[in-house]
Write an enzyme that holds these catalytic residues in place. Structure first.
Site, short mmCIF file in Angstrom:
data_model
loop_
_atom_site.label_atom_id
_atom_site.label_comp_id
_atom_site.label_asym_id
_atom_site.label_seq_id
_atom_site.Cartn_x
_atom_site.Cartn_y
_atom_site.Cartn_z
N ALA A 21 4.45 5.46 10.71
CA ALA A 21 5.28 6.57 10.19
C ALA A 21 6.61 6.11 9.62
O ALA A 21 7.39 6.94 9.18
CB ALA A 21 5.51 7.58 11.31
N ASN A 22 6.85 4.80 9.62
CA ASN A 22 8.14 4.33 9.09
C ASN A 22 8.13 4.14 7.57
O ASN A 22 9.16 3.85 6.98
CB ASN A 22 8.55 3.01 9.76
CG ASN A 22 7.54 1.90 9.52
OD1 ASN A 22 6.47 1.91 10.12
ND2 ASN A 22 7.86 0.96 8.64
N GLY A 24 5.95 4.83 3.50
CA GLY A 24 4.91 5.39 2.64
C GLY A 24 4.35 6.73 3.07
O GLY A 24 5.07 7.69 3.31
N GLY A 26 2.84 7.61 5.80
CA GLY A 26 3.13 7.98 7.19
C GLY A 26 4.49 8.68 7.28
O GLY A 26 4.63 9.71 7.96
N SER A 148 -9.75 5.13 1.97
CA SER A 148 -9.32 4.76 0.62
C SER A 148 -10.53 4.82 -0.31
O SER A 148 -11.69 4.78 0.16
CB SER A 148 -8.80 3.32 0.68
OG SER A 148 -8.86 2.71 -0.60
N TYR A 173 -10.63 -5.63 3.02
CA TYR A 173 -9.96 -4.31 3.00
C TYR A 173 -11.03 -3.21 2.84
O TYR A 173 -11.01 -2.21 3.57
CB TYR A 173 -8.95 -4.25 1.86
CG TYR A 173 -8.20 -2.93 1.77
CD1 TYR A 173 -7.31 -2.54 2.78
CD2 TYR A 173 -8.38 -2.07 0.69
CE1 TYR A 173 -6.63 -1.33 2.69
CE2 TYR A 173 -7.70 -0.86 0.60
CZ TYR A 173 -6.82 -0.50 1.61
OH TYR A 173 -6.15 0.70 1.53
N1 LIG Z 1 -0.80 3.62 -1.15
C1 LIG Z 1 -2.02 3.72 -1.66
O1 LIG Z 1 -2.23 3.74 -2.89
C2 LIG Z 1 -3.18 3.81 -0.74
C3 LIG Z 1 -4.47 3.95 -1.32
C4 LIG Z 1 -5.56 4.09 -0.48
C5 LIG Z 1 -5.39 4.10 0.89
N2 LIG Z 1 -4.14 3.93 1.43
C6 LIG Z 1 -4.02 3.94 2.90
O2 LIG Z 1 -2.91 4.70 3.27
C7 LIG Z 1 -2.46 4.29 4.55
C8 LIG Z 1 -0.94 4.20 4.58
O3 LIG Z 1 -0.51 3.15 3.75
P1 LIG Z 1 0.74 3.26 2.78
O4 LIG Z 1 0.21 3.32 1.40
O5 LIG Z 1 1.67 4.30 3.25
O6 LIG Z 1 1.35 1.79 2.96
P2 LIG Z 1 2.71 1.27 3.61
O7 LIG Z 1 3.88 1.94 2.98
O8 LIG Z 1 2.63 -0.22 3.51
O9 LIG Z 1 2.61 1.73 5.12
C9 LIG Z 1 1.72 1.09 6.01
C10 LIG Z 1 2.21 1.36 7.42
O10 LIG Z 1 1.29 0.74 8.32
C11 LIG Z 1 2.06 -0.01 9.25
N3 LIG Z 1 1.34 -1.11 9.88
C12 LIG Z 1 0.85 -2.23 9.29
N4 LIG Z 1 0.35 -3.06 10.24
C13 LIG Z 1 0.52 -2.44 11.44
C14 LIG Z 1 0.24 -2.77 12.78
N5 LIG Z 1 -0.30 -3.96 13.12
N6 LIG Z 1 0.55 -1.90 13.76
C15 LIG Z 1 1.13 -0.72 13.46
N7 LIG Z 1 1.45 -0.34 12.21
C16 LIG Z 1 1.16 -1.20 11.21
C17 LIG Z 1 3.24 -0.51 8.44
O11 LIG Z 1 4.26 -0.98 9.29
P3 LIG Z 1 5.36 -2.05 8.73
O12 LIG Z 1 6.27 -1.28 7.83
O13 LIG Z 1 6.00 -2.55 9.97
O14 LIG Z 1 4.59 -3.09 7.99
C18 LIG Z 1 3.59 0.76 7.70
O15 LIG Z 1 4.32 1.62 8.53
C19 LIG Z 1 -3.19 2.97 4.85
O16 LIG Z 1 -4.22 3.22 5.77
C20 LIG Z 1 -3.77 2.58 3.50
O17 LIG Z 1 -4.95 1.83 3.62
C21 LIG Z 1 -3.03 3.79 0.64
#
Ligand SMILES: NC(=O)c1ccc[n+]([C@@H]2O[C@H](COP(=O)([O-])OP(=O)(O)OC[C@H]3O[C@@H](n4cnc5c(N)ncnc54)[C@H](OP(=O)(O)O)[C@@H]3O)[C@@H](O)[C@H]2O)c1
Length: 305
Positions: A21-22, A24, A26, A148, A173
């Site tokens: 939740a910190n 993107g 979340g 995704s 992935y």
């Molecule tokens: N953005 C897109 O275009 C897209 C497309 C398809 C699917 N998704 C999915 O959307 C979801 C959210 O991703 P996002 O796009 O918001 O990316 P993001 O901004 O990189 O956020 C990912 C989050 O997951 C956390 N995380 C990573 N490893 C972790 C661990 N070992 N334990 C706990 N937390 C962890 C990160 O923490 P840190 O900040 O500490 O690294 C961050 O809070 C993911 O499941 C991703 O696969 C995203």
């Protein structure tokens, strides 16, 4: 009519846990739920980043934001987080399996699983199974697992799920994102059989501008990959838009267990939430049960409370 965050019904009195939740999606999810009155537990691996994100939300007048330490790459940390949540609240209404990692160089979790399988799938599966007792008997309890479009290219490597041979960053992935939707559907089937009343849904954001792609490039990418993402940038929508399908799955009255939501335009890359298709392998119960069993074997007793 399109569905927006304004359509989220009041969440007063409800507790929601959002992993990752910190940042993107979340962070956008936590913001939207808090604005509708939920108590939001921001489950993050970095205390520093979690506090900074919470401060950002408090500054705009939001309340009811709690922090929980959770490293999905360590099943013992998952266990501690679930137990801590039980001590603090004793119940849970909404669980967002949102956190994710994409295309790192091959890395292993604390228990020795390939990182994306471990964090995106196994960590969330363990968290969910350990939190289900807290959701039992709650009104309209839902688990939303974030997948995704990569699920459509995914394949479960039954004999080598951790890619000991021939590691492919995006192949791993895709495997983990296929596993996410297979888990969401199998959980729904099991909850229906048990008549628990808990619903399980899946959602994907399309292409959303978050830290996911920059981190993938910084940790394992090359100049060509960076160029491809730069060229694709106009297609990306905001994190707030990307979070709508998961918010819809979790809160819309019309959303049913077993459904999968994603954006409605550009072949699911952007737009407002709509029901969307599910990868073929996830529709096959035998394969879902096989993955469930494989996950239990991999986690070696660390999945359950
Ligand atoms: N953005 C897109 O275009 C897209 C497309 C398809 C699917 N998704 C999915 O959307 C979801 C959210 O991703 P996002 O796009 O918001 O990316 P993001 O901004 O990189 O956020 C990912 C989050 O997951 C956390 N995380 C990573 N490893 C972790 C661990 N070992 N334990 C706990 N937390 C962890 C990160 O923490 P840190 O900040 O500490 O690294 C961050 O809070 C993911 O499941 C991703 O696969 C995203």
């Amino acid at each position: 009519m399109v569905w927006t965050a304004d359509a989220i019904p009041s969440q007063e009195g409800r507790v929601a846990l959002v992993t990752g939740a910190n940042s993107g999606l979340g962070l956008a999810t936590a913001r939207a739920l808090s604005a509708r009155g939920a108590t939001v537990v921001m489950a993050c691996r970095s205390r520093r980043k979690a506090e900074a994100a919470r401060s950002q939300l408090l500054e705009v007048g939001l309340t009811g934001l709690d922090l929980l330490e959770l490293d999905l790459a360590d099943l013992n940390s998952v266990r501690c987080a679930a137990s801590e949540l039980c001590d603090r609240y004793g119940h849970l209404d909404l669980l967002f399996n949102n956190a994710g990692v994409m295309a790192p160089p091959r890395t292993l979790t604390k228990q020795g699983h390939e990182l994306q399988l471990g964090v995106n799938h196994l960590g969330h599966m363990a968290l969910t199974l350990q939190l289900l007792p807290l959701m039992q008997g709650r009104h309209d309890a839902r688990v939303v697992t974030v997948t995704s479009g990569a699920q459509y290219f995914g394949r479960i490597r039954w004999t080598d799920p951790s890619w000991n041979e021939g590691y492919d960053r995006y192949g791993a992935y895709s495997q983990s994102k296929l596993a996410n939707v297979m888990f969401a559907l199998e959980l729904e089937a099991q909850q229906q059989e048990q008549e628990s009343g808990i619903r399980s849904l899946a959602a994907h954001p399309g292409l959303a501008r978050t830290d996911l792609q920059p981190t993938a490039i910084a940790t394992g990418g090359n100049q060509f990959e960076a160029l491809v993402y730069r060229l694709m940038d106009p297609l990306f929508q905001s994190a707030d838009m990307g979070a709508l399908p998961q918010l819809h799955a979790a809160t819309a009255e019309t959303a049913q267990g077993g459904e999968h939501y994603g954006p409605d335009q550009w072949g699911g890359m952007r737009g407002h939430p709509t029901r969307c298709w599910i990868a073929q392998a996830a529709l096959d119960r035998e394969q879902r049960q096989r993955l469930w069993q494989l996950s239990e074997e991999l986690a070696g007793g660390l999945l359950m409370p």
